[in-house]
Design an enzyme around this catalytic site. Structure first.
Site, PDB file in Angstrom:
ATOM      1  N   GLY A 318     -49.995 -29.946 -18.703  1.00 29.94           N
ATOM      2  CA  GLY A 318     -49.610 -31.330 -18.511  1.00 29.94           C
ATOM      3  C   GLY A 318     -48.107 -31.505 -18.367  1.00 29.94           C
ATOM      4  N   SER A 319     -47.616 -32.641 -18.825  1.00 29.20           N
ATOM      5  CA  SER A 319     -46.228 -33.019 -18.556  1.00 29.20           C
ATOM      6  C   SER A 319     -45.185 -32.181 -19.278  1.00 29.20           C
ATOM      7  CB  SER A 319     -46.018 -34.498 -18.904  1.00 29.20           C
ATOM      8  OG  SER A 319     -46.743 -35.308 -17.998  1.00 29.20           O
TER       9      SER A 319
END
Length: 611
Positions: A318-319
């Site tokens: 993810g981020s």
């Protein structure tokens, strides 16, 4: 008279009385010479024959001792051929292992002496009675299996040999001994014990009944030659071995496991993992993966849900991958902290693919804002600016495209796109489309934080000098300072607020990824990550937490994204563990921690202080 005198003349008075001796001497001398010659000949013959006999006897002795020497060398090199005697002798000394201790000398694993009970079926006359008596004092034995062992055919070389039970307690040994069953005996044995229960289970690993390492650091020890030393009989007692000192801090290990277990239960997650990494040495200070197992009873370790998620699991992060994207953009020289990116419209169309914002701003945003607002579009535009080739090269340099090897034998290869195109670069820029082990993502973020040195995580205690000698320099100090500033800013006004424990000058990044199930992303099944470093003016530790399918709660407004679960747990870990690790609180904010950012007039460069 005259006649008698003439017939018997008298011998003169002066002559010998016996005149026969001179006449016999000539005949005796030759006979004596012949006897002496015969004796000498016989003596010479005896000596000649004795030389032959001595030679024969010498050859016989040489042959015997030669055979013994060959046998000894054969046994040493290739082992004893299978036999009852060999099996009994081999069983008498199972592998002796060194102690495993934490960085402060606390015992994590050790050997204790015990005994095992065996049977010689050929010497047991009433097998039914033996089975009945043994199962009475050892109720955990299976009567049918024991009877089958005792009724097996007698070994041609002896009475046979079968184990009845390994690793008896002293009480069990006394009870079996009192039975007085002929053909039942005991052999000395060793048992591996882990006095701290579940603590550090995935790091320590386990051993089998023969005290041979089968996972984790226990297997690593044997891979370093401990098993060979045992096999050649070079280890007689445990004190012959130097303890293996790990980088783990048992105090931090207990605290991390406690906080993670509370978090997994509270957020109703399927599983979770957490670790602390010393970014100055690469040492793993604590590592927990839940659910875990008891190393003393490792049968549970075979369950698929009990893997070491930090080393063996591979996930889209993810981020948190945006930290890599921003570092790459800065290192390329094509961008700086004042570069801006157009996110108006909230959608980036690329062919048939549409990239959406999660926290849309619908305006021009700076590089730090790309991070604090977790902008997918801004990250994608940075990666496209660097290009596919540059993107791949940077991620490889950061150790994210190859399997990471540590002392733990268990590891996993990242899942890399077989054909890497621009759409892959776009999605990987914000953490989708590339799956890695969390520990290697942590190592990359550690390099971003520590000044640019990529250190392969280690589970053995080491020094900063030793670690830096093995490290790879992957980023400039200027890029590292810029990223520390951006990560700190994210804790002040971005998604890392929940881990911003006062007085520790924390910085970090959240990451939320939809899980891929059946080849498709599933929106309501999330994998969340949080990485935080402290203190951000001069980072010492990186704290990482991951959660598998946490659930939204009323307190989070139903959200199950990383800030609401992995972020919360990471904050609690920092608050509890920092004093243990000697990380002092800073009641006064550091003065000018990011001088280069101030000189460049970076966005909010003067607003990252405070508690």
């Amino acid at each position: 008279m005259s006649d008698d005198a003439s017939q018997h003349p008298e011998a003169p008075a002066d002559e010998p009385a016996a005149e026969t001796v001179p006449h016999e001497a000539p005949a005796a001398a030759p006979r004596e010479g012949r006897l002496k010659g015969l004796a000498r000949s016989m003596f010479r013959l005896a000596i000649e024959r004795s030389h032959t006999r001595v030679g024969i006897v010498g050859l016989a002795f040489a042959g015997v001792f030669g055979a013994i020497a060959v046998r000894l060398l054969s046994v040493a090199a290739f082992g004893e051929p299978p036999s009852n005697e060999h099996r009994i002798a081999a069983a008498a000394t199972t592998a002796i292992r060194p102690d495993i201790i934490d960085r402060n000398g606390e015992i994590l694993a050790t050997d204790i002496r015990t005994v095992s009970v065996f049977a010689e079926p050929g010497n047991i006359y009433d097998k039914d009675e033996a089975v009945e008596l043994l199962t009475a004092v050892l109720p955990e034995l299976n009567a049918a299996e024991l009877r089958a062992k005792l009724t097996q055919k007698k070994d041609r070389k002896g009475a046979g040999f079968v184990w009845v039970k390994r690793e008896l307690t002293p009480k069990q040994q006394a009870e079996v001994h009192r039975l007085g069953i002929p053909g039942i005996g005991f052999l000395p044995d060793h048992k591996r014990v882990y006095p701290n229960g579940f603590a550090a289970a995935h790091v320590l690993g386990a051993t089998n009944l023969d005290n041979v390492g089968i996972a984790g650091i226990e297997k690593y020890i044997d891979n370093q030659g401990n098993k060979a030393l045992n096999d050649f009989g070079l280890i007689e007692k445990q004190t012959d071995l130097k303890p293996v000192q790990l980088s783990l801090d048992l105090r931090a290990q207990f605290a991390v496991r406690d906080e993670l277990a509370k978090g997994v239960e509270h957020f109703k997650a399927k599983a979770g993992a957490s670790m602390i990494l010393d970014v100055t040495t690469g040492e793993v200070i604590a590592l927990v993966s839940l659910p875990d197992f008891d190393p003393s009873n490792p049968a549970d370790a075979l369950s698929p849900d009990r893997i070491n998620r930090m080393n063996v699991g591979v996930y889209e992060m993810g981020s948190t991958f945006k930290a890599m994207t921003l570092a790459m953009a800065l290192e390329s020289g094509k961008y700086n902290v004042n570069s801006t990116f157009d996110t108006r419209g909230g959608v980036l169309s690329w062919g048939r693919q549409k990239i959406h914002e999660y926290h849309g701003t619908n305006r021009l945003i700076t590089m730090p804002e790309v991070f604090t607002h977790s902008s997918n579009i801004g990250s994608a535009k940075m990666a496209l600016g660097v290009g596919v080739t540059g993107h791949k090269a940077f991620l490889k340099k950061m150790g994210l495209l190859d399997r990471m090897r540590t002392e733990l034998p268990e590891s996993a290869s990242p899942i890399v796109p077989p054909r890497w195109t621009e759409i892959n670069t776009i999605t990987i820029a914000f953490g989708h489309g590339l799956a890695v082990a969390p520990i290697q993502a942590a190592a990359a973020v550690g390099a971003i934080a520590n000044g640019g040195d990529l250190m392969i995580p280690t589970f053995l205690k080491t020094t900063e000098e030793e670690a830096r000698a093995k490290a790879s320099h992957v980023l400039s100090p200027q890029t590292s300072e810029a990223m520390r500033f951006i990560m700190r800013l994210n804790a002040v006004e971005g998604s890392a607020k929940k881990a911003a424990i006062p007085y520790y000058f924390v910085g970090g990044k959240t990451g939320t990824a939809e899980k891929v199930i059946g080849g498709r992303y599933v929106k309501n099944r999330l994998f969340t990550t949080f990485m935080a470093a402290a203190p951000m003016d001069k980072p010492k530790y990186l704290f990482v937490t991951i959660m598998d399918e946490p659930q939204g709660l009323p307190e989070s407004g139903g959200y199950a994204t990383a800030a609401w679960n992995s972020g919360v747990v990471t904050g609690r870990v920092i608050e509890r563990v920092a004093p243990i690790l000697g990380l002092p609180p800073k009641f006064e904010p550091p003065k000018n921690p990011f001088p280069q950012m101030v000189r460049l007039g970076a966005y909010h460069a003067t607003q990252v202080g405070g508690p």
